[in-house]
Design a protein around this motif. Sequence first.
Motif, PDB file in Angstrom:
ATOM      1  N   LEU A  19      14.132  -6.174  22.441  1.00 19.50           N
ATOM      2  CA  LEU A  19      15.291  -6.299  23.314  1.00 19.50           C
ATOM      3  C   LEU A  19      14.853  -6.746  24.709  1.00 19.50           C
ATOM      4  N   ALA A  20      14.491  -8.013  24.800  1.00 18.25           N
ATOM      5  CA  ALA A  20      14.067  -8.635  26.052  1.00 18.25           C
ATOM      6  C   ALA A  20      14.414 -10.111  25.942  1.00 18.25           C
ATOM      7  N   GLN A  21      14.348 -10.808  27.055  1.00 17.52           N
ATOM      8  CA  GLN A  21      14.598 -12.250  27.046  1.00 17.52           C
ATOM      9  C   GLN A  21      13.289 -12.993  26.997  1.00 17.52           C
ATOM     10  N   PRO A  22      13.080 -13.905  26.118  1.00 21.56           N
ATOM     11  CA  PRO A  22      13.941 -14.250  24.988  1.00 21.56           C
ATOM     12  C   PRO A  22      13.798 -13.220  23.875  1.00 21.56           C
ATOM     13  N   LEU A  23      14.853 -13.106  23.071  1.00 17.95           N
ATOM     14  CA  LEU A  23      14.813 -12.192  21.929  1.00 17.95           C
ATOM     15  C   LEU A  23      13.750 -12.657  20.945  1.00 17.95           C
ATOM     16  N   LYS A  24      13.019 -11.696  20.404  1.00 21.98           N
ATOM     17  CA  LYS A  24      11.989 -11.991  19.408  1.00 21.98           C
ATOM     18  C   LYS A  24      12.049 -10.924  18.333  1.00 21.98           C
ATOM     19  N   THR A  25      11.503 -11.245  17.187  1.00 18.12           N
ATOM     20  CA  THR A  25      11.321 -10.233  16.162  1.00 18.12           C
ATOM     21  C   THR A  25       9.830 -10.109  15.871  1.00 18.12           C
ATOM     22  N   MET A  26       9.444  -8.947  15.431  1.00 13.62           N
ATOM     23  CA  MET A  26       8.065  -8.731  14.998  1.00 13.62           C
ATOM     24  C   MET A  26       8.070  -7.702  13.894  1.00 13.62           C
ATOM     25  N   THR A  27       7.056  -7.763  13.066  1.00 14.70           N
ATOM     26  CA  THR A  27       6.908  -6.807  11.984  1.00 14.70           C
ATOM     27  C   THR A  27       5.563  -6.121  12.127  1.00 14.70           C
ATOM     28  N   TRP A  28       5.610  -4.804  12.154  1.00 14.81           N
ATOM     29  CA  TRP A  28       4.395  -4.003  12.189  1.00 14.81           C
ATOM     30  C   TRP A  28       4.265  -3.279  10.861  1.00 14.81           C
ATOM     31  N   THR A  29       3.044  -3.167  10.384  1.00 17.08           N
ATOM     32  CA  THR A  29       2.753  -2.394   9.187  1.00 17.08           C
ATOM     33  C   THR A  29       2.251  -1.031   9.652  1.00 17.08           C
ATOM     34  N   LYS A  51       0.849  -1.196   0.000  1.00 20.27           N
ATOM     35  CA  LYS A  51       0.000   0.000   0.000  1.00 20.27           C
ATOM     36  C   LYS A  51       0.882   1.242   0.000  1.00 20.27           C
ATOM     37  N   LYS A  52       0.503   2.228  -0.788  1.00 20.35           N
ATOM     38  CA  LYS A  52       1.273   3.473  -0.880  1.00 20.35           C
ATOM     39  C   LYS A  52       1.330   4.158   0.489  1.00 20.35           C
ATOM     40  N   ASP A  53       2.520   4.657   0.856  1.00 18.97           N
ATOM     41  CA  ASP A  53       2.778   5.381   2.100  1.00 18.97           C
ATOM     42  C   ASP A  53       2.616   4.514   3.352  1.00 18.97           C
ATOM     43  N   TRP A  54       2.755   3.202   3.204  1.00 19.53           N
ATOM     44  CA  TRP A  54       2.773   2.278   4.337  1.00 19.53           C
ATOM     45  C   TRP A  54       4.090   1.518   4.296  1.00 19.53           C
ATOM     46  N   TRP A  55       4.538   1.060   5.484  1.00 20.44           N
ATOM     47  CA  TRP A  55       5.862   0.460   5.635  1.00 20.44           C
ATOM     48  C   TRP A  55       5.785  -0.793   6.495  1.00 20.44           C
ATOM     49  N   GLN A  56       6.687  -1.724   6.226  1.00 20.64           N
ATOM     50  CA  GLN A  56       6.879  -2.899   7.074  1.00 20.64           C
ATOM     51  C   GLN A  56       8.077  -2.599   7.977  1.00 20.64           C
ATOM     52  N   LEU A  57       7.823  -2.438   9.269  1.00 22.19           N
ATOM     53  CA  LEU A  57       8.859  -2.125  10.252  1.00 22.19           C
ATOM     54  C   LEU A  57       9.183  -3.407  11.004  1.00 22.19           C
ATOM     55  N   ASN A  58      10.382  -3.957  10.757  1.00 26.65           N
ATOM     56  CA  ASN A  58      10.808  -5.187  11.418  1.00 26.65           C
ATOM     57  C   ASN A  58      11.637  -4.813  12.638  1.00 26.65           C
TER      58      ASN A  58
END
Length: 107
Positions: free
Chosen positions: A47-57, A36-43
């Motif tokens: 920084l906590a235990q356990p380390l995790k990743t997440m992606t927000w749009t 979508k125009k003017d939207w971003w995937q922020l990965n």
Amino acid sequence: MIPYGKMFQRGEVLLVYMNNEPTFFARVESITPDRKKDWWQLNLLILAQPLKTMTWTLDSDQMRGQTFTIKGVPVEIRRVRAPESDEPETPEPDTKDGNVVSMFDFD
């Protein structure tokens, strides 16, 4: 555009607030354009235990700090700035006339 400054950048450390309370720190791992125009995937690397990743749009305003909601919960992302140091800066040693010694050379 809203007056929140520049968009978040790769490598920045952020503090995520939920319900107006600081909740977790995260580092921006990558930012990619969404379909979508003017939207971003922020990965984010959480920084906590356990380390995790997440992606927000997020849209461009949210990528600058605009408050948004997730399932009715207010969320705000703020940049983390290191506090000013009270200690005087230590000058770098002058090594032009010195020797460099390897800490791995055992001979």
